[in-house]
Design a protein around this motif. Sequence first.
Motif, short mmCIF file in Angstrom:
data_model
loop_
_atom_site.label_atom_id
_atom_site.label_comp_id
_atom_site.label_asym_id
_atom_site.label_seq_id
_atom_site.Cartn_x
_atom_site.Cartn_y
_atom_site.Cartn_z
N THR A 181 0.84 -1.19 0.00
CA THR A 181 0.00 0.00 0.00
C THR A 181 0.88 1.25 0.00
OG1 THR A 181 -0.12 0.00 2.43
CG2 THR A 181 -1.90 -1.13 1.23
N LEU A 182 0.29 2.35 -0.45
CA LEU A 182 0.97 3.63 -0.47
C LEU A 182 0.05 4.69 0.14
CD1 LEU A 182 2.49 3.67 -4.07
CD2 LEU A 182 3.77 3.54 -1.95
N CYS A 183 0.66 5.65 0.84
CA CYS A 183 -0.10 6.79 1.36
C CYS A 183 -0.29 7.78 0.21
CB CYS A 183 0.64 7.44 2.52
SG CYS A 183 -0.18 8.94 3.14
N ALA A 184 -1.53 8.16 -0.07
CA ALA A 184 -1.83 9.01 -1.23
C ALA A 184 -1.12 10.35 -1.12
CB ALA A 184 -3.34 9.20 -1.33
N SER A 185 -1.13 10.97 0.05
CA SER A 185 -0.52 12.29 0.20
C SER A 185 0.99 12.24 -0.06
CB SER A 185 -0.80 12.82 1.61
OG SER A 185 -0.18 14.07 1.80
N GLU A 186 1.69 11.30 0.58
CA GLU A 186 3.13 11.20 0.38
C GLU A 186 3.47 10.77 -1.05
OE1 GLU A 186 3.82 9.76 5.02
OE2 GLU A 186 4.37 8.46 3.34
N TYR A 187 2.68 9.88 -1.60
CA TYR A 187 2.94 9.37 -2.95
C TYR A 187 2.81 10.47 -4.00
CZ TYR A 187 2.06 6.62 -7.19
OH TYR A 187 2.10 6.09 -8.46
N PHE A 188 1.72 11.24 -3.98
CA PHE A 188 1.53 12.28 -4.98
C PHE A 188 2.52 13.43 -4.79
CE2 PHE A 188 -1.61 10.08 -6.90
CZ PHE A 188 -2.80 9.91 -6.21
N THR A 189 2.88 13.71 -3.53
CA THR A 189 3.87 14.77 -3.30
C THR A 189 5.23 14.39 -3.88
OG1 THR A 189 2.73 15.44 -1.27
CG2 THR A 189 5.01 16.12 -1.52
N ALA A 190 5.66 13.15 -3.63
CA ALA A 190 6.94 12.70 -4.18
C ALA A 190 6.91 12.66 -5.70
CB ALA A 190 7.29 11.32 -3.61
N LEU A 191 5.80 12.21 -6.27
CA LEU A 191 5.70 12.12 -7.72
C LEU A 191 5.73 13.51 -8.36
CD1 LEU A 191 5.32 10.34 -10.19
CD2 LEU A 191 2.85 10.43 -9.82
N CYS A 192 5.05 14.48 -7.77
CA CYS A 192 5.06 15.83 -8.33
C CYS A 192 6.44 16.49 -8.18
CB CYS A 192 3.99 16.68 -7.64
SG CYS A 192 2.30 16.23 -8.11
N GLU A 193 7.16 16.15 -7.12
CA GLU A 193 8.52 16.68 -7.00
C GLU A 193 9.41 16.15 -8.11
OE1 GLU A 193 8.60 17.14 -2.10
OE2 GLU A 193 9.77 15.57 -3.12
N ARG A 194 9.27 14.86 -8.46
CA ARG A 194 10.05 14.30 -9.56
C ARG A 194 9.64 14.93 -10.89
NH1 ARG A 194 12.58 9.49 -7.93
NH2 ARG A 194 13.05 9.76 -5.71
N ILE A 195 8.34 15.18 -11.09
CA ILE A 195 7.90 15.83 -12.32
C ILE A 195 8.46 17.24 -12.42
CG2 ILE A 195 5.87 16.65 -13.58
CD1 ILE A 195 4.32 14.32 -12.37
N ASP A 196 8.47 17.96 -11.31
CA ASP A 196 9.03 19.32 -11.26
C ASP A 196 10.50 19.31 -11.63
OD1 ASP A 196 8.91 21.98 -8.74
OD2 ASP A 196 9.75 21.90 -10.75
N GLU A 197 11.26 18.37 -11.04
CA GLU A 197 12.69 18.29 -11.34
C GLU A 197 12.94 17.88 -12.79
OE1 GLU A 197 13.90 16.86 -6.80
OE2 GLU A 197 14.25 15.56 -8.55
N GLY A 198 12.16 16.92 -13.30
CA GLY A 198 12.40 16.43 -14.66
C GLY A 198 12.09 17.44 -15.74
N LEU A 199 11.06 18.26 -15.55
CA LEU A 199 10.65 19.23 -16.57
C LEU A 199 11.15 20.65 -16.29
CD1 LEU A 199 6.96 18.06 -17.16
CD2 LEU A 199 9.00 17.47 -18.46
N GLY A 200 11.84 20.86 -15.18
CA GLY A 200 12.36 22.18 -14.87
C GLY A 200 11.27 23.20 -14.64
N ALA A 201 10.20 22.79 -13.96
CA ALA A 201 9.08 23.72 -13.74
C ALA A 201 9.48 24.88 -12.85
CB ALA A 201 7.90 22.97 -13.13
N GLY A 202 10.28 24.63 -11.84
CA GLY A 202 10.69 25.71 -10.95
C GLY A 202 11.49 26.78 -11.65
N GLN A 203 12.31 26.41 -12.63
CA GLN A 203 13.11 27.39 -13.36
C GLN A 203 12.23 28.30 -14.22
OE1 GLN A 203 15.89 25.05 -15.57
NE2 GLN A 203 16.88 24.20 -13.74
#
Length: 412
Positions: A276-298
Amino acid sequence: MAALVVFNLGLFAIGGEKWPAEMFSLRSSQEQHAVMSWATSLCFALAVLAIWLFHARPRRWVAVAAVSASIGLVMITVSLLGMLFDVGAIDSVPFFVGHALSSALAFLVCFIGLLMLRPARSWTSVLLGRGAGSVMARWQFPFTILIPVVLCSGGYQMMSDGALPAAVVVSIIAALSSLFLGASVLWSGHLVNEREARLADMMRKMELYAHDRDLLLREVNHRVKNNLAQVHAMLGLQARRVADPAARQGLIDMKGRIEALSTLHRILLANGNPSTLCASEYFTALCERIDEGLGAGQRGIRIAVDADRVPLQLDFAISVGMLLNELASDAIKHAFAESGGTVDVGFRLVGRDRCELSVADDGSGLERPAERGREDGVGMKIIQAIVAQLRGSIEVSHEQGRRYSIRMPVGR
């Protein structure tokens, strides 16, 4: 009943147990008794107290009721032993005098029934439990009752026949009772030890099985990780060799999806509970990886996650993770033309067995004619396929930017 018991005990206390007979009897010269004995009065008092307290709301009073019923049971047991062996010492105690055999048996059944009302709050829980100690107690209990009774009965018969002097009988009965009771306890301990040995052997086998399973799982995860990395690298090489811009963009998009799968795999491996996975922790970690991969913060794009802390099944989490990756990546790539903005990701329960995943942006990408064809692209087809697989429904609104709302049965 309580009032009658108090009245009887009061008469005994002041020595007026003959007054009711003298008042209501027409032949007052004849000695009669119209009150209960000490033993009957006390047993009724304990029974009334136990019945009253067993239904009390505070749990501590239930324990007091169990103690009252246990005291009554001990009194009746001693009284029955006095009737069985005609022990003068027991007959001389007022508390155990005055029981008829039928009354004693009735009280015996009464107190046992009272103790069974709330077995979890009394010592009867030991006999009615499912553990090894309860099994051992149930095995010992009949012998701890029968062996002393049988030995005392034999000793009493031998004493009545003159085969043994009265002074020796007590010591012989006590010694034999201790011997047989000790033997029964040791035998029970032996059975428990055998059971513990079998349990320990089973635990060692389970540990070996778990160790082998962990080795196999690590090997499988390692191969999956390597295969995803190889596919990702090959798509990158192929994209650099393709001259057609549309085909190159398609390969780049597919490379991003493979990278998203690799990200999901890493998040699953980092989770302590693989089922099982915790939805809050799972989606937060996944969005952080998406942010890093696409350079959204930049680019000044922020991803905000608001998800309920609910457990998700592994298969459901993977599908929803792919869905979130498609929606969030599409928003970061196409929704913001010039300046930055915010991508809001939400996940909440709707009722008992349904959930809602929402991805909204405050960009204006769809308002431009060049962006309107995106809704019929490969990404949207993948989204629609995943939603259909999850037996959900999707709604799209364009009031302020673009918002996807997907409702589906939750997998927990």
